[in-house]
Enzyme design. Sequence first.
Site, PDB file in Angstrom:
ATOM      1  N   GLY A   1       0.770  -1.247  -0.140  1.00 47.94           N
ATOM      2  CA  GLY A   1      -0.115  -0.095  -0.038  1.00 47.94           C
ATOM      3  C   GLY A   1       0.846   1.213   0.166  1.00 47.94           C
ATOM      4  O   GLY A   1       0.453   2.120  -0.595  1.00 47.94           O
TER       5      GLY A   1
ATOM      6  N   GLU B   1      -6.992   0.170   1.424  1.00 45.64           N
ATOM      7  CA  GLU B   1      -7.692  -0.718   2.444  1.00 45.64           C
ATOM      8  C   GLU B   1      -6.561  -1.872   2.609  1.00 45.64           C
ATOM      9  O   GLU B   1      -6.276  -2.833   1.931  1.00 45.64           O
ATOM     10  CB  GLU B   1      -8.990  -1.307   2.154  1.00 45.64           C
ATOM     11  CG  GLU B   1      -9.749  -1.739   3.201  1.00 45.64           C
ATOM     12  CD  GLU B   1      -9.126  -3.381   3.700  1.00 45.64           C
ATOM     13  OE1 GLU B   1      -8.528  -3.506   4.731  1.00 45.64           O
ATOM     14  OE2 GLU B   1      -9.514  -4.403   2.962  1.00 45.64           O
TER      15      GLU B   1
END
Length: 481
Positions: A231, A248
Amino acid sequence: MAPKIDITTYPGNIINGEFVPTPTTRHSIDPATGEPLYEVPVARREDLDAAVRHARAAFKTWSATTHEERAGLVRAFADAIEANRDELERLQTMEQGKPLGLARTEVDMSLRWLRTFATMRLDDEVLDDNEERTIYSTRVPLGVVGAIVPWNWPILLGLGKIGPALMTGNTVIMKPSPYTPYCDLKLGELAMSVFPPGVVQVLSGDDSLGPWLTEHPGVDMISFTGSIPTGKKVAASCARTLKRYVLELGGNDAAIVCDDVDIDKCLPKIATLAFLNSGQICMLAKRIYVHDKIYDRFRDAMVEFTRNHIKTGGGFEPDVVVGPVQNSMQFELVKDMYAQIEKCGWKTALEGRVREGEKGYFIEPAIIDNPPEDSRIVVEEPFGPIVPLLRWSDEDDVVERANALETGLGASVWSRDLARAERLARRLAAGSVWVNSHFDVAPDVPFGGHKESGIGMEWGLEGFRHFTNSRSLWVWKKVFE
């Protein structure tokens, strides 16, 4: 009538309403048997360029459609999925490893999610209205959305990105995980029969495809679900073109069990939500803090329940809860965590074991008995069927311990005293907090993480907003009078 899919054939990526074959193919592995699955395409950079070009062309007309038109097609997409659900569920168990019953649950949720998304809309908000002017806050779609889907819930998390993106007027390019490309390619095949060309496209590829997608100047937003390290790379890549993103990421959820609970009533759910999908869900109970007054009874009851009710095996076997770990990379990571038990001298309430010598990636559940707070099993997310139980006696102390990590996805408090439980819950730093439950999600409720567990929210109207830009519209009424 909805088309019927053949789960054994993958003639190409879905680009502009057509199958586009690639010179190179690859296959994934059935994690329960170690056997190869079907050949799927490996996208080239020129395939991505073509998909982006078609998505940008389709956006011009798709963004101009009405809410009713989009909703009707999203519902038709859900109907096509439902007509093929048996095949998709079997395929999900083959490629992901989860028990067939859990695959059915995932498809049930996915259908509910899509049909709920079709009812949701972002209406204009009137900020000021008088004789001279009206000021609106409006939302406009971003353009082309890159949806990067993980391997643990590929159907739900794929459709959980596609639905909001489409309903807010964007076009979508979905990239499944190389470990689980099959269901998402079949979703793209079904979408091809419902949506105009270029609106929903699916590209299967290798590890190069994700970076190509996040850095592509023709992609306006990335919706990513995956690990925290990846991420961070996605965010850095998106920054180069200032494209929007929602991340997420991983969690390490704390569950705080108070001394007044009815152990017999709450323990089955807590234990199941520690080991469901072999622990490969980011929002499971991964650190279970049990009050000192009931710790021994709770521990012994959890061991007994896990031994008797948490069965390990292949996803097509009856009554299995813990299927195989999904892939060899994750299998090695979880094996290393199990190896720490002996290296670090952790006390085990339930020893668990790695099933060496079998073709599949099977690991039986382990329960660690009150390890030190700085242990790897406490501070790292194992993403496998191993969980620590930890003692607590002071509320301030347990809240501080629960909040101590850099993750903040979910957390829960368990108590008969709802006022006490809610007071504790409001002190927990997480995007979702539950009282007397864990891992409840809904399509109309925002979902996301605090701290390193993510940026932005998915689902709910708040999630819809992330697929749009905010625009202020000033309308002056009397300029020409």
